[in-house]
Design an enzyme around this catalytic site. Structure first.
Site, PDB file in Angstrom:
ATOM      1  N   LYS A   1     -21.930  57.807  -7.762  1.00 24.88           N
ATOM      2  CA  LYS A   1     -21.666  56.568  -7.003  1.00 24.88           C
ATOM      3  C   LYS A   1     -22.088  56.759  -5.550  1.00 24.88           C
ATOM      4  O   LYS A   1     -22.756  55.911  -4.959  1.00 24.88           O
ATOM      5  CB  LYS A   1     -20.171  56.238  -7.018  1.00 24.88           C
ATOM      6  CG  LYS A   1     -19.641  55.657  -8.315  1.00 24.88           C
ATOM      7  CD  LYS A   1     -18.183  55.229  -8.106  1.00 24.88           C
ATOM      8  CE  LYS A   1     -17.487  54.945  -9.411  1.00 24.88           C
ATOM      9  NZ  LYS A   1     -16.053  54.698  -9.262  1.00 24.88           N
TER      10      LYS A   1
ATOM     11  N   HIS B   1     -26.069  53.537 -43.399  1.00 21.14           N
ATOM     12  CA  HIS B   1     -27.516  53.400 -43.565  1.00 21.14           C
ATOM     13  C   HIS B   1     -28.252  53.882 -42.324  1.00 21.14           C
ATOM     14  O   HIS B   1     -29.385  53.488 -42.071  1.00 21.14           O
ATOM     15  CB  HIS B   1     -27.857  51.941 -43.881  1.00 21.14           C
ATOM     16  CG  HIS B   1     -27.171  51.497 -45.143  1.00 21.14           C
ATOM     17  ND1 HIS B   1     -27.727  51.652 -46.384  1.00 21.14           N
ATOM     18  CD2 HIS B   1     -25.932  50.973 -45.336  1.00 21.14           C
ATOM     19  CE1 HIS B   1     -26.881  51.215 -47.301  1.00 21.14           C
ATOM     20  NE2 HIS B   1     -25.785  50.797 -46.686  1.00 21.14           N
TER      21      HIS B   1
ATOM     22  N   GLY C   1      -7.494  52.825 -15.033  1.00 22.84           N
ATOM     23  CA  GLY C   1      -8.445  51.803 -15.482  1.00 22.84           C
ATOM     24  C   GLY C   1      -8.610  51.771 -16.996  1.00 22.84           C
ATOM     25  O   GLY C   1      -8.563  50.725 -17.637  1.00 22.84           O
ATOM     26  N   ARG C   2      -8.766  52.949 -17.594  1.00 24.37           N
ATOM     27  CA  ARG C   2      -9.016  53.005 -19.041  1.00 24.37           C
ATOM     28  C   ARG C   2      -7.748  52.806 -19.861  1.00 24.37           C
ATOM     29  O   ARG C   2      -7.794  52.817 -21.089  1.00 24.37           O
ATOM     30  CB  ARG C   2      -9.710  54.328 -19.392  1.00 24.37           C
ATOM     31  CG  ARG C   2      -8.981  55.571 -18.900  1.00 24.37           C
ATOM     32  CD  ARG C   2      -9.891  56.791 -18.960  1.00 24.37           C
ATOM     33  NE  ARG C   2      -9.289  57.999 -18.413  1.00 24.37           N
ATOM     34  CZ  ARG C   2      -9.365  58.366 -17.147  1.00 24.37           C
ATOM     35  NH1 ARG C   2      -9.982  57.608 -16.265  1.00 24.37           N
ATOM     36  NH2 ARG C   2      -8.816  59.507 -16.741  1.00 24.37           N
TER      37      ARG C   2
ATOM     38  N   GLU D   1     -20.849  47.513  -9.009  1.00 23.63           N
ATOM     39  CA  GLU D   1     -21.360  46.612 -10.048  1.00 23.63           C
ATOM     40  C   GLU D   1     -20.578  45.304 -10.061  1.00 23.63           C
ATOM     41  O   GLU D   1     -21.152  44.211 -10.097  1.00 23.63           O
ATOM     42  CB  GLU D   1     -21.240  47.278 -11.436  1.00 23.63           C
ATOM     43  CG  GLU D   1     -22.124  48.473 -11.664  1.00 23.63           C
ATOM     44  CD  GLU D   1     -21.477  49.789 -11.258  1.00 23.63           C
ATOM     45  OE1 GLU D   1     -20.576  49.780 -10.383  1.00 23.63           O
ATOM     46  OE2 GLU D   1     -21.887  50.828 -11.805  1.00 23.63           O
TER      47      GLU D   1
HETATM   48  O1  F6P Z   1     -16.378  54.580 -12.527  1.00 26.43           O
HETATM   49  C1  F6P Z   1     -15.173  54.871 -13.099  1.00 26.43           C
HETATM   50  C2  F6P Z   1     -14.104  53.837 -12.878  1.00 26.43           C
HETATM   51  O2  F6P Z   1     -13.366  54.173 -11.761  1.00 26.43           O
HETATM   52  C3  F6P Z   1     -13.242  53.723 -14.112  1.00 26.43           C
HETATM   53  O3  F6P Z   1     -12.283  54.689 -14.187  1.00 26.43           O
HETATM   54  C4  F6P Z   1     -12.735  52.330 -13.994  1.00 26.43           C
HETATM   55  O4  F6P Z   1     -12.231  51.873 -15.197  1.00 26.43           O
HETATM   56  C5  F6P Z   1     -13.983  51.620 -13.549  1.00 26.43           C
HETATM   57  O5  F6P Z   1     -14.625  52.532 -12.691  1.00 26.43           O
HETATM   58  C6  F6P Z   1     -13.780  50.300 -12.870  1.00 26.43           C
HETATM   59  O6  F6P Z   1     -13.003  50.403 -11.716  1.00 26.43           O
HETATM   60  P1  F6P Z   1     -12.378  49.110 -11.041  1.00 26.43           P
HETATM   61  O7  F6P Z   1     -11.450  48.482 -12.001  1.00 26.43           O
HETATM   62  O8  F6P Z   1     -11.676  49.619  -9.812  1.00 26.43           O
HETATM   63  O9  F6P Z   1     -13.510  48.183 -10.686  1.00 26.43           O
END
Ligand code: F6P
Length: 543
Positions: free
Chosen positions: A507, A387, A270-271, A214
């Protein structure tokens, strides 16, 4: 310390017996028995106050839950995280988001190397860059000042930055526009850029791996959009694109000068990365000083989590309460309900933090679990949710533990609004806990046939989190609170809260399907009959 399988731990067995006693008790009864309950079942740390008295627990429950945490080796696991042990065992990585907010003089070793100086070096680079962009010293390709910043990223490279931008809008530089593009649905990019001048726009391509489909697709479209708008000179890219990544090679292959790359490390999930360079858009919006305040807030909660006894430890208490409802009351979800409009994206942010972390079906040693793990987190800001879905929380058949979040002061007071807002949060937790009995409903003169409809059973558990006001520092504390809450849950369930293999299959399959949708000639399809038929139908419909 040897950790027994969860259901064999003595505290677990004791909680199973104890649950039978508690399950039939009503909060009305618990409150009536102890007039001080509302003061006793509270804890505070670093300026955050937690009232957990409206939970279906007694002092005995808390004692047993704390014992469960001890038998689960939580203390050792916290230390293992803070000292850089590779606790993400399936990826053989340390889990060190706490190092991202460690003060300059701290020492945290990964493979024998202190990582704190590098963290601060990146922060200093980010600050220099942010100051140049914010002051107008950084110019675009045509010499114009940058007015628009677009973060391109997804998952942890998007949700934290969006949430933090929205949460801290009050502190942001208002003559700049900040937007976030995450979805591969082209509309996301088109809408984010349709009214912007490329000459005044800076893209931050945020991706830990710099391979995410993406993000790379959106970054490619951004480059095309920019070059089309600026006459096609490739040199423009250097002035309008910066990257945040751990992958310098891929950044450079994309055409971004690695001098304009802000790095982070494989020990940042990432999170768990909104306080790393992934927070560059946040820093651009609110400035380096506010960003440092944010980090300080995180660090204060880290210290509390690491040092406070479990029975006074906010993240531990909240984590244990989630386990209590998830595993003993079979609650499927947790609602997070901030009564603060600036936190409107907080529940969405928490969805990744909690569910990507604890949505796991095997323990650390690969054994299939025989208990429920991560609950579904969801929510919306109050009072809007009242609501909408609150009906189900009050009178539905499911038990939904809720976290209510409020601040004593409004950032921009407006007439009576804030008191009305806070009256609502207090009213909701009161109604959920105590409900309304048939006798009370009848006494109001309700016709007999309507009485059952108007009864509120109550006994719906809630936490109330209260802080002074939403500042960068408070936001840091709040996010760290949930990070460590998730950590606590994962330690009890004995799972790896830091990998995310569950996202891989989809993916890989998408990569295989893309050419089948794009090929000029009918592809040879080898999927199941449903997927094959849908691919054929889509190809026909789009033709
Ligand atoms: O699809 C999951 C994931 O790997 C997440 O854990 C991560 O935050 C996100 O995709 C984005 O990954 P990146 O920062 O490597 O683009």
């Amino acid at each position: 310390m040897k950790i027994l399988p969860l259901t064999q731990r003595p505290a677990w067995k004791a909680l199973t017996v104890h649950h039978k006693k508690i399950a039939g008790k009503h909060l009305r009864e618990l409150f009536a028995k102890d007039p001080k309950r509302g003061e006793k079942f509270t804890a505070s740390a670093a300026g955050l106050f937690l009232d957990y008295s409206k939970n279906r627990v007694t002092a005995e429950t808390i004692k047993l839950l704390v014992k469960l945490a001890e038998e689960s080796g939580l203390k050792a696991r916290i230390e293992a995280m803070f000292t850089g042990e590779k606790i993400n065992i399936t990826e053989n990585r340390a889990v060190l988001h706490v190092a991202l907010r460690a003060p300059k003089g701290a020492k945290i070793l990964v493979d024998g190397k202190n990582v704190v100086p590098e963290v601060h070096a990146v922060l200093d680079e980010m600050a220099k860059f942010a100051d140049r962009v914010r002051s107008g010293a950084w110019k675009g390709h045509t010499g114009k000042r940058i007015k628009n910043v677009i973060n391109i990223g997804i998952g942890g490279s998007d949700l934290g930055p969006v949430m933090a931008y929205e949460a801290l809008k009050h502190y942001s530089q208002r003559d700049m526009t900040f937007r976030f593009v995450s979805n591969v649905d082209g509309i996301d990019f088109v809408e984010a850029t349709q009214d912007l001048n490329p000459a005044e726009t800076l893209f931050i391509v945020s991706s830990k791996t710099f391979t995410t489909l993406e993000t790379m697709t959106n970054a490619g479209s951004a480059r095309d959009w920019l070059l089309a708008g600026l006459g096609g000179n490739k040199k423009a890219v250097a002035k309008h694109f910066v990257a945040v990544s751990t992958n310098a090679e891929k950044v450079s292959a994309f055409g971004i000068d690695t001098a304009n790359m802000f790095g982070f490390w494989d020990w940042v999930g990432g999170r768990y990365s909104m306080d790393s360079a992934i927070g560059l858009s946040t820093m651009l919006a609110v400035g380096p000083e506010n960003f440092r305040q944010l980090l300080d807030g995180f660090h204060q909660m880290d210290k509390h989590f690491r040092t406070a006894p479990f029975e006074k430890n906010l993240p531990v208490l909240m984590g244990l309460l989630s386990v209590w409802y998830n595993d003993f009351f079979d609650a499927q979800t947790v609602a997070v309900l901030p009564y603060e409009q600036y936190l409107k994206r907080f529940p969405a942010y928490l969805q990744q933090l909690t569910m990507e972390s604890n949505g796991k079906h095997v323990t650390l040693d690969g054994t299939k679990v025989n208990y429920n793990t991560g609950p579904i987190y969801w929510g919306e800001p109050g009072t809007n949710g009242q609501h909408s879905f609150y009906q189900l929380i009050h009178q539905g058949t499911r038990l939904i533990p809720c976290d209510f979040i409020a601040f004593a002061k409004a950032l921009t007071p407006l007439g009576r609004h804030h008191d009305i807002l806070i009256a609502n949060i207090l009213a909701q937790t009161e109604a959920l806990a105590f409900g309304k009995t048939p006798a009370q409903v009848k006494a109001e003169g309700t016709p007999a046939r309507l009485v059952p409809h108007r009864v509120f059973e109550g006994n719906r558990p809630t936490n109330t989190l209260l802080a002074d006001k939403l500042t960068p520092e408070t936001l840091g504390k709040l996010v760290a609170l949930y990070e460590h809450n998730v950590f606590t849950q994962g330690a009890i369930w004995h799972i790896d809260s830091f990998d995310q293999w569950g996202v891989e299959l989809g993916k890989a399959l998408a990569q295989a399907i893309i050419p089948e949708l794009e090929s000029k000639t009918p592809p040879k399809l080898k999927h199941d009959s449903s997927t094959n038929a849908l691919i054929k139908r889509y190809r026909k419909m789009k033709a």
